[in-house]
Write an enzyme that holds these catalytic residues in place. Structure first.
Site, PDB file in Angstrom:
ATOM      1  N   LYS A 203       0.827  -1.231   0.000  1.00 48.92           N
ATOM      2  CA  LYS A 203       0.000   0.000   0.000  1.00 48.92           C
ATOM      3  C   LYS A 203       0.846   1.260   0.000  1.00 48.92           C
ATOM      4  O   LYS A 203       1.982   1.284   0.445  1.00 48.92           O
ATOM      5  CB  LYS A 203      -0.997  -0.057   1.145  1.00 48.92           C
ATOM      6  CG  LYS A 203      -2.061  -1.128   0.808  1.00 48.92           C
ATOM      7  CD  LYS A 203      -3.398  -0.932   1.394  1.00 48.92           C
ATOM      8  CE  LYS A 203      -4.354  -1.978   0.789  1.00 48.92           C
ATOM      9  NZ  LYS A 203      -5.333  -2.459   1.723  1.00 48.92           N
ATOM     10  N   ARG A 239      -3.404 -10.128   4.595  1.00 50.59           N
ATOM     11  CA  ARG A 239      -3.766 -10.174   3.166  1.00 50.59           C
ATOM     12  C   ARG A 239      -2.576  -9.633   2.382  1.00 50.59           C
ATOM     13  O   ARG A 239      -2.252  -8.457   2.487  1.00 50.59           O
ATOM     14  CB  ARG A 239      -5.016  -9.320   2.945  1.00 50.59           C
ATOM     15  CG  ARG A 239      -5.551  -9.338   1.527  1.00 50.59           C
ATOM     16  CD  ARG A 239      -6.784  -8.445   1.414  1.00 50.59           C
ATOM     17  NE  ARG A 239      -7.328  -8.464   0.068  1.00 50.59           N
ATOM     18  CZ  ARG A 239      -6.880  -7.725  -0.927  1.00 50.59           C
ATOM     19  NH1 ARG A 239      -5.870  -6.887  -0.740  1.00 50.59           N
ATOM     20  NH2 ARG A 239      -7.422  -7.801  -2.129  1.00 50.59           N
TER      21      ARG A 239
HETATM   22  N1  HH2 Z   1      -7.341  -4.021   0.274  1.00 49.47           N
HETATM   23  C1  HH2 Z   1      -7.631  -4.024  -1.027  1.00 49.47           C
HETATM   24  C2  HH2 Z   1      -8.693  -4.790  -1.524  1.00 49.47           C
HETATM   25  N2  HH2 Z   1      -9.445  -5.552  -0.709  1.00 49.47           N
HETATM   26  N3  HH2 Z   1      -9.917  -6.346   1.456  1.00 49.47           N
HETATM   27  C3  HH2 Z   1      -9.668  -6.349   2.770  1.00 49.47           C
HETATM   28  N4  HH2 Z   1     -10.415  -7.095   3.589  1.00 49.47           N
HETATM   29  N5  HH2 Z   1      -8.646  -5.601   3.302  1.00 49.47           N
HETATM   30  C4  HH2 Z   1      -7.849  -4.819   2.539  1.00 49.47           C
HETATM   31  O1  HH2 Z   1      -6.940  -4.144   3.092  1.00 49.47           O
HETATM   32  C5  HH2 Z   1      -8.098  -4.778   1.133  1.00 49.47           C
HETATM   33  C6  HH2 Z   1      -9.173  -5.567   0.623  1.00 49.47           C
HETATM   34  C7  HH2 Z   1      -6.812  -3.199  -1.952  1.00 49.47           C
HETATM   35  O2  HH2 Z   1      -5.714  -3.917  -2.420  1.00 49.47           O
HETATM   36  P1  HH2 Z   1      -5.662  -4.692  -3.820  1.00 49.47           P
HETATM   37  O3  HH2 Z   1      -6.704  -5.754  -3.882  1.00 49.47           O
HETATM   38  O4  HH2 Z   1      -4.270  -5.170  -4.035  1.00 49.47           O
HETATM   39  O5  HH2 Z   1      -5.932  -3.571  -4.897  1.00 49.47           O
HETATM   40  P2  HH2 Z   1      -7.209  -3.116  -5.731  1.00 49.47           P
HETATM   41  O6  HH2 Z   1      -8.310  -2.749  -4.787  1.00 49.47           O
HETATM   42  O7  HH2 Z   1      -6.696  -1.932  -6.519  1.00 49.47           O
HETATM   43  O8  HH2 Z   1      -7.628  -4.265  -6.606  1.00 49.47           O
END
Ligand code: HH2
Length: 260
Positions: A203, A239
């Site tokens: 992040k 995660r």
């Molecule tokens: N962060 C993201 C997406 N889903 N779910 C939970 N429970 N907690 C988190 O911190 C979280 C999440 C964002 O990260 P990422 O999936 O890598 O990116 P994007 O939302 O751009 O697909």
């Protein structure tokens, strides 16, 4: 928890897993590397993102879920009841809703009826605008109060409390200082009595604290430090995008904490 984003625009791995064979292979590798579950998502929630239709989300994730059914334990990262229902039919075990049952009024029923696990995450505002000057009176107390209310709501909808985990939502309407304070004071969330999930991997706060004020992502080294710190403070689920490295770091942290 490994992360497989089947999206063209996720903040750190956008486009990498758009091909369903590649996405499924990545998920299988994460399992081999030590992940307990793989979070599959078809919609980016990065700061500034607009969201996609249920049809588009299903078009992205269904071929991946079909390839993983019975092979890899899956969590579905969605806020939509329709997507969750199909994913659960295809064997997903956990619904990871970054809106904590606030966006689709039918999602709670889907989770309750299927007996799935649920993750309730805190977000201030919505992805399109959430990073525009987020403010709290007391970030840990405010996030805990929100999660306590959403937990009570979920239980009132018929979802057993034992099936629910909670998440401070690192980066979802939070400055770097807010994110770090939430980790430092994780005990405030643990007091709610549910397992805490933390998603700090890659992040932008990590890149920013390292000196780049415009960073949109953070390096692996910084992700590992955040994960180990969260684990030490009691996080039960991490995660992460880089499973092997996190399993290695956490194995060492666990060895230290377990003592002789
Ligand atoms: N962060 C993201 C997406 N889903 N779910 C939970 N429970 N907690 C988190 O911190 C979280 C999440 C964002 O990260 P990422 O999936 O890598 O990116 P994007 O939302 O751009 O697909």
């Amino acid at each position: 928890m490994g992360v497989v984003n089947v999206t063209p625009d996720s903040f750190s791995d956008g486009g990498v897993h758009l091909d369903s064979d590649r996405a499924a292979a990545a998920a299988r590798r994460m399992l081999e590397d030590g992940a307990a579950i793989v979070d599959v998502g078809g919609e980016s929630t990065r700061p500034g993102s607009e969201g996609v239709s249920a049809e588009e989300e299903l078009r992205r994730v269904v071929p991946v879920l079909e390839r993983l059914a019975g092979v890899v334990p899956v969590s579905i990262d969605t806020s939509k009841a329709r997507v969750a229902r199909v994913a659960l039919e295809l064997g997903a075990e956990l619904v990871n809703d970054v809106t904590a049952l606030r966006s689709d009024p039918e999602l709670a029923d889907v989770v309750a009826d299927t007996g799935a696990y649920l993750c309730l995450m805190h977000m201030l505002g919505e992805p399109r605008t959430m990073q525009q000057d987020p403010r709290y009176d007391d970030v840990a107390a405010d996030v805990a109060a929100f999660l306590e209310e959403r937990l009570a709501f979920a239980v009132a909808q018929g979802i057993p409390e034992e099936r629910i985990c909670i998440d401070p939502g690192i980066g979802f309407g939070k400055t770097a200082a807010h994110n770090f304070e939430l980790l430092r004071r994780l005990d405030v969330l643990l007091a709610l009595g549910r397992p805490v999930l933390v998603g700090f991997s890659r992040k932008r706060s990590l890149g920013r604290v390292l000196g780049d004020p415009d960073a949109t992502t953070g390096p692996l080294s910084a992700s590992l430090a955040a994960a180990v710190t969260a684990y030490e403070r009691g996080a039960a689920i991490l995660r992460v995008h880089d499973v092997r490295e996190h399993v290695e770091a956490l194995t060492v942290a666990q060895g230290v904490m377990a003592g002789p």
